[in-house]
Design an enzyme around this catalytic site. Structure first.
Site, PDB file in Angstrom:
ATOM      1  N   ARG A  42       0.826  -1.199   0.000  1.00 33.27           N
ATOM      2  CA  ARG A  42       0.000   0.000   0.000  1.00 33.27           C
ATOM      3  C   ARG A  42       0.860   1.249   0.000  1.00 33.27           C
ATOM      4  NH1 ARG A  42      -5.298  -0.387   2.803  1.00 33.27           N
ATOM      5  NH2 ARG A  42      -5.895  -2.527   2.488  1.00 33.27           N
ATOM      6  N   GLN A  43       0.242   2.362  -0.364  1.00 28.53           N
ATOM      7  CA  GLN A  43       0.952   3.631  -0.369  1.00 28.53           C
ATOM      8  C   GLN A  43       1.414   4.000   1.031  1.00 28.53           C
ATOM      9  OE1 GLN A  43       1.807   5.478  -3.101  1.00 28.53           O
ATOM     10  NE2 GLN A  43       3.046   6.612  -1.654  1.00 28.53           N
ATOM     11  N   SER A  44       0.588   3.739   2.041  1.00 27.41           N
ATOM     12  CA  SER A  44       0.952   4.119   3.412  1.00 27.41           C
ATOM     13  C   SER A  44       2.205   3.388   3.884  1.00 27.41           C
ATOM     14  CB  SER A  44      -0.205   3.860   4.369  1.00 27.41           C
ATOM     15  OG  SER A  44      -0.578   2.509   4.332  1.00 27.41           O
TER      16      SER A  44
END
Length: 141
Positions: A42-44
């Site tokens: 994920r981006q996070s």
């Protein structure tokens, strides 16, 4: 009734079915753009390693938040249905996915004996996969 919920990698699927017949009573799938193609994760999780501020990363962060919000809203909207279910099966790997299910105020209570993990491997969270899981569980009875 049986309720099945899976959340992973930018998607989520939930359905409720009659246990004996595996007939779906309610279902919903949600998909968002939260991972870079071919990069995984994920981006996070990439944000924790370094500061990324491209338009694509901002869009992925926004979609992660929307996916979590939508999944929680769906669980709260289906609360009456969840109360009637005899078994609630989940698959939500990782802390971000688990937080959607169990963060305060929690749509699902970890201490509830009906909440269990899906006892076999599952694929991408789609309606077809949700049906496959429910049918396989119905055959197990």
């Amino acid at each position: 009734a049986v309720f099945e919920l899976r959340r992973c990698g930018g998607g989520g699927a939930g359905c409720a079915a009659r246990r004996a017949t595996a007939r779906l009573v309610a279902h919903k799938t949600i998909h968002r753009y939260v991972t870079r193609r071919g990069q995984g994760g994920r981006q996070s999780s990439a944000d924790g390693a370094k500061h990324i501020s491209s338009a694509g990363s901002s869009l992925r962060r926004h979609h992660e938040a929307e996916l979590a919000r939508e999944a929680r809203e769906l669980l709260f909207a289906w609360a009456p249905l969840l109360r009637r279910c005899t078994v609630i099966l989940t698959h939500s790997p990782g802390p971000a996915n688990a937080a959607v299910l169990h963060a305060s105020p929690a749509p699902l209570d970890k201490a509830d004996r009906r909440v269990r993990r899906i006892p076999f491997a599952t694929r991408r969270p789609t309606l077809d996969e949700a049906k496959r899981v429910v049918e396989r569980l119905a055959c197990a009875d």
